[in-house]
Design an enzyme around this catalytic site. Structure first.
Site, PDB file in Angstrom:
ATOM      1  N   HIS A 125       9.695 -53.204  10.952  1.00 30.38           N
ATOM      2  CA  HIS A 125      10.071 -54.616  11.047  1.00 30.38           C
ATOM      3  C   HIS A 125      11.394 -54.753  11.818  1.00 30.38           C
ATOM      4  CE1 HIS A 125       6.917 -55.423   8.312  1.00 30.38           C
ATOM      5  NE2 HIS A 125       7.583 -55.773   7.235  1.00 30.38           N
TER       6      HIS A 125
ATOM      7  N   CYS B 193      10.267 -55.651   1.805  1.00 27.05           N
ATOM      8  CA  CYS B 193      10.567 -54.747   2.925  1.00 27.05           C
ATOM      9  C   CYS B 193      11.547 -55.340   3.948  1.00 27.05           C
ATOM     10  CB  CYS B 193       9.277 -54.320   3.601  1.00 27.05           C
ATOM     11  SG  CYS B 193       8.100 -55.649   3.847  1.00 27.05           S
TER      12      CYS B 193
END
Ligand SMILES: NC(=O)c1ccc[n+]([C@@H]2O[C@H](COP(=O)([O-])OP(=O)(O)OC[C@H]3O[C@@H](n4cnc5c(N)ncnc54)[C@H](OP(=O)(O)O)[C@@H]3O)[C@@H](O)[C@H]2O)c1
Length: 327
Positions: free
Chosen positions: A239, A126
């Site tokens: 993130h 990710c």
């Protein structure tokens, strides 16, 4: 298209089902799979209840695609069954990402790699997807030689239980109760932890090495050198990454900004600082603060944020499936 979702009840699997619905994908049938514990439970899709089952050779038959959102061990277990059933497996685990004949794909960057698949395509890590989305348009101006990255990773990156752990610990701290970490190696509420994954011999963690190993494969830059520190932060979702990188030739801030702004899936943010709260629950990677690196020539630094459950996992997997259908 007949689509199976393996790990449908988890953070990524739930999002996959939502993505398929919101992108109005022409799915003739959707089958949901999870563990024995979820068998018989239902999930909603387009106003209908779909019943969850445990995948086996029989109920995988006839599927065109299986989108995987289970652990490495489970992915290894199910891979031969999916192959036997003849479905294309788009896997979110890290179990097969570095195998030579397994394409590792971010459709906006290296979609054409997906067309060379032998039944399985891997979705990258990710943080790596989000970072590469920010860097790829600049790497097209001049290849990237080195990258120093620090990630600020949301708790839901560790799965749905990571999300619950932060919620629970916030309450425990507020109530002056002892905090009991289960998912993370230390208290995550009101804290940050520079330790994600297990340690390699070189002192870097498995999560940190993904940025180099997977970045090389996605950007087709086998000599790319990366030093990375991965930090878990008390953010529910999305993130963020600080990335300083050296290019072969000089790239100006203006040219880098233009390239990012024109890249499908990216948004150049100049009027304020990109923030994970703004990139939560949407698919675009926000990139900002592009500056010259003050420590060396031909180097830039930037800050980017992206939703790791969507672009870092579920959306990217669904986009790979769409890419295969359209090419
Ligand atoms: N979370 C992220 O942001 C993210 C991003 C990129 C990649 N990934 C990767 O995506 C994968 C899934 O992550 P996640 O965050 O969605 O995890 P999660 O929230 O913990 O969900 C795990 C899923 O696996 C299922 N499962 C467990 N044991 C199983 C079994 N024996 N057979 C079939 N299914 C089983 C669970 O079903 P039950 O509910 O029935 O237990 C659940 O649906 C992992 O490989 C992860 O590394 C995650």
């Amino acid at each position: 298209m007949k689509i199976g979702i393996l790990g449908a009840t988890g953070a990524v699997g739930r999002q996959m089902l939502e993505c398929i619905e919101e992108r109005n994908i022409n799915a003739e049938e959707i089958r949901l799979f999870a563990s024995e514990k979820s068998k018989g439970k239902t999930m909603m899709y387009k106003g209908q209840e779909l019943v969850i089952d445990v995948a086996d050779a029989e109920n995988l038959k006839g599927l065109d695609y299986v989108l995987g959102a289970v652990s490495n061990a489970m992915s290894k277990y199910y891979r031969p069954l999916i192959k036997e059933a003849g479905a294309v497996y788009i896997d979110n685990s890290s179990a097969f990402r570095l195998e030579d004949d397994v394409p590792l794909v971010v459709p906006q960057i290296n979609g054409e790699d997906a067309l060379k698949h032998n039944g399985i395509i891997a979705n990258p890590n990710c943080s790596t997807i989000i970072t590469m989305m920010a860097l790829a348009p600049i790497a097209r101006i001049s290849p990237i030689k080195t990258l120093t990255a620090t990630t600020f990773q949301a708790v839901s990156g560790a799965g749905i239980n990571g999300f619950y752990e932060l919620e629970e610990q916030i309450e425990q701290v507020k109530n002056n109760e002892p905090v009991t970490p289960k998912v993370f190696p230390a208290q995550i509420a009101f804290n940050c932890i520079a330790e994600i994954g297990s340690y390699n011999d070189n002192g870097y963690t498995t999560e940190e090495m993904k940025m180099q190993n997977e970045g090389r494969k996605i950007l087709h830059l086998p000599d790319l050198k990366v030093t990375c520190t991965c930090v878990r932060v008390p953010v529910y979702r999305s993130h963020s990454i600080s990335a300083a990188f050296e290019t072969e030739q000089f790239v100006s801030i203006e040219d880098a900004e233009k390239a990012v702004a024109a890249f499908e899936g990216d948004k150049l943010v100049k009027d304020h600082v990109p923030q994970p709260i703004e990139t939560s629950n949407q698919d675009i990677v926000h990139v900002g603060r592009i500056r010259y690196d003050l420590t060396r020539d031909n180097a830039l630094t930037l800050w980017c944020c992206g939703d790791q459950i969507r672009k870092g996992a579920a959306t990217n997997a669904v986009e790979i499936m769409e890419y295969l259908e359209n090419h």
